[in-house]
Design a protein around this motif. Structure first.
Motif, short mmCIF file in Angstrom:
data_model
loop_
_atom_site.label_atom_id
_atom_site.label_comp_id
_atom_site.label_asym_id
_atom_site.label_seq_id
_atom_site.Cartn_x
_atom_site.Cartn_y
_atom_site.Cartn_z
N ALA A 1 1.47 -2.34 2.57
CA ALA A 1 1.14 -1.78 3.17
C ALA A 1 1.33 0.38 2.78
O ALA A 1 0.83 0.52 2.54
CB ALA A 1 1.07 -1.83 4.15
N PHE A 2 2.05 -0.03 3.03
CA PHE A 2 2.74 1.77 3.23
C PHE A 2 2.93 1.83 1.62
O PHE A 2 2.36 3.76 1.15
CB PHE A 2 4.41 2.08 3.79
CG PHE A 2 3.36 2.20 5.06
CD1 PHE A 2 3.60 3.43 5.57
CD2 PHE A 2 4.20 1.16 5.56
CE1 PHE A 2 3.43 4.15 6.87
CE2 PHE A 2 4.29 1.59 7.39
CZ PHE A 2 3.96 2.98 7.83
N ARG A 3 3.59 1.59 0.44
CA ARG A 3 3.22 0.84 -0.86
C ARG A 3 1.53 2.07 -1.20
O ARG A 3 0.81 2.70 -2.11
CB ARG A 3 3.81 0.83 -1.58
CG ARG A 3 4.98 0.52 -1.54
CD ARG A 3 5.91 -0.14 -3.08
NE ARG A 3 5.64 -1.62 -2.49
CZ ARG A 3 5.85 -2.06 -3.53
NH1 ARG A 3 5.30 -1.88 -4.47
NH2 ARG A 3 5.01 -3.64 -2.79
N TYR A 4 0.79 0.91 -0.89
CA TYR A 4 -0.64 0.81 -1.35
C TYR A 4 -1.28 2.33 -0.25
O TYR A 4 -2.47 2.66 -1.38
CB TYR A 4 -1.21 -0.61 -1.09
CG TYR A 4 -3.27 -0.38 -0.94
CD1 TYR A 4 -3.90 -0.43 -2.12
CD2 TYR A 4 -4.19 0.17 0.29
CE1 TYR A 4 -4.64 0.39 -2.24
CE2 TYR A 4 -5.38 0.02 -0.33
CZ TYR A 4 -5.58 -0.04 -1.53
OH TYR A 4 -6.99 0.71 -1.44
N ALA A 5 -1.22 2.53 1.12
CA ALA A 5 -1.55 4.09 1.11
C ALA A 5 -1.10 4.92 0.16
O ALA A 5 -2.07 5.65 0.44
CB ALA A 5 -1.24 3.80 2.98
N GLN A 6 -0.09 5.09 -0.28
CA GLN A 6 -0.06 6.10 -0.85
C GLN A 6 -0.46 6.25 -2.04
O GLN A 6 -0.81 7.80 -2.52
CB GLN A 6 1.83 6.27 -0.63
CG GLN A 6 2.77 6.07 -0.42
CD GLN A 6 2.84 7.89 0.80
OE1 GLN A 6 2.32 8.55 -0.37
NE2 GLN A 6 2.22 7.85 1.69
N THR A 7 -1.49 5.47 -3.01
CA THR A 7 -2.37 5.68 -3.56
C THR A 7 -3.00 6.41 -2.84
O THR A 7 -4.05 6.95 -4.16
CB THR A 7 -2.73 4.48 -4.56
OG1 THR A 7 -3.83 3.33 -3.48
CG2 THR A 7 -1.60 3.39 -4.65
#
Length: 413
Positions: free
Chosen positions: A249-255
């Motif tokens: 979730a956090f990795r996707y949010a950074q996009t």
């Protein structure tokens, strides 16, 4: 071809399903062609059988009439009869897509897949916006174990008509669990075709496909359109956190546009941490008329206004954090607007998510105006990489209710 690639193709579509779909679909669109009498041009699409009788010279009506009979009863058709009708139509007019359809079906009935594929490709040269042809080419691509080609024809079929989306989406939803299929879908997702958002909304709303959807979107960034991301992100991020897929979730949010690397470590209220695009990675007010919160922003400063009706209690605010394990000092400034003497409000932190997750920290306070500066007490365990922070309120037993403003909230190591 190795076994992994062959399995990937099977996940795009099991062999021969495309042919069955082609024969079962009704009311498929037909292309219009110039140079035909006005009556035949209009009426052949309404009643091709009538046109075939009244305008015998019409080169397409007989083929279309035969095609309508196939739609009604595919199993009762003779390949010889279909081929004869198609040949007659092609002799009268070479650009004749319905006739190519008949030759394609006739070859299929005769178990001649190579010939059927040849007619399908000829049909596609006339128009890519023909559902019958695209469905047949999906099946033909699967027969050749070519999942890239199969997905290309999926894209063209989905662009052709909205009505086919439910059936084809169900196949793609199962297929995206395969890394090879996801990799092949990336260009389609990046092209932002009309069907993409509808598919991603469906895939991100389901527990079994949410994780695969996030991996697909990560692979498609940074060329994924901002419009698509903003429509999918809130639902997908909330679903991922409920599943406990916090790292993903956090990795996707950074996009997402406006994301900050430190957002998981910032417990306060700012333009990022109150942005609903980030789902549960930002502050989420309770969806309850009796207990909840709203945000107020003046310039670059934001704060949370919290309320609880008389005789009400529950979680008013909820958030997922990514604090590094260690000891933290808490700073909070709170202003009370209205409070029953017995009312309470306290912060509660759990390791991970869900009601069953262990509580690692709780601080009880009365909701009167106060300021706490760097108060020590929060210890994030070494095995607790992601945390859920809730603001729990209780308005007491009186009739006054509870309302206060959290003006500042910070955790510092």
């Amino acid at each position: 071809m190795n076994g992994e690639k062959r399995l990937a193709v099977r996940r795009v579509m099991p062999r021969n399903i495309g042919r069955a779909v082609v024969l079962a679909l009704a009311a498929l669109p037909f292309a219009y062609f110039a140079g035909i009498a006005a009556f035949a041009e209009i009426a052949r699409h309404i009643n091709p059988v009538m046109v075939a009788k009244l305008v015998p010279s019409d080169p397409m009506a007989s083929a279309m009439a035969a095609w309508r009979r196939i739609e009604t009863d595919a199993t009762g058709q003779s390949s010889v009869a279909l081929r004869e009708i198609a040949s007659r139509g092609l002799r009268q007019q070479a650009v004749n897509n319905p006739a190519l359809h008949l030759l394609m079906i006739a070859s299929g009935l005769e178990n001649r897949p190579v010939a059927a594929a040849t007619f399908a490709r000829l049909s596609e040269k006339l128009t890519r916006h023909d559902l019958t042809t695209q469905l047949w080419l999906i099946d033909e691509s699967v027969r050749r174990d070519d999942h890239h080609a199969a997905l290309l024809h999926y894209d063209r079929a989905l662009k052709t008509t909205v009505s086919v989306q439910p059936a084809l989406f169900q196949v793609l939803l199962k297929a995206i669990s395969d890394p090879q299929i996801r990799a092949a879908m990336v260009p389609l997702i990046q092209n932002d075709s009309r069907w993409v958002v509808s598919f991603l909304l469906e895939s991100s709303s389901s527990d079994p496909t949410a994780e695969d959807t996030a991996r697909l979107l990560l692979a498609a960034s940074p060329r994924l359109s901002a419009r698509t991301n903003e429509m999918i992100a809130p639902q997908l991020l909330t679903r991922l956190t409920k599943l406990g897929k916090f790292d993903l979730a956090f990795r996707y949010a950074q996009t997402l546009k406006g994301a900050r690397a430190e957002m998981g470590r910032n417990a306060g209220f700012d333009s990022t941490t109150i942005d609903p695009r980030f789902g549960a990675l930002s502050w989420v007010p309770a969806q309850d008329a009796r207990v909840g919160a709203s945000f107020e922003t003046r310039g670059s400063v934001s704060q949370a206004r919290v309320f609880a009706s008389a005789n009400s209690k529950g979680i008013a605010l909820h958030r997922v954090l990514h604090l590094t394990p260690g000891v933290y000092g808490m700073t909070e400034r709170r202003k009370v607007e209205m409070a029953d003497p017995a009312s309470q409000a306290h912060w509660e932190m759990r390791c991970g998510g869900g009601a069953e997750a262990p509580i690692v920290w709780r601080i009880r306070t009365t909701p009167r105006a106060y300021r706490v500066l760097n108060a020590v007490g929060l210890v994030v365990p070494t095995d607790c990489l992601y945390q859920t922070l809730d603001l729990v309120v209780d308005s007491g037993e009186g009739q006054q209710g509870l309302e206060f403003v959290v003006e500042e909230l910070r955790f510092l190591r």
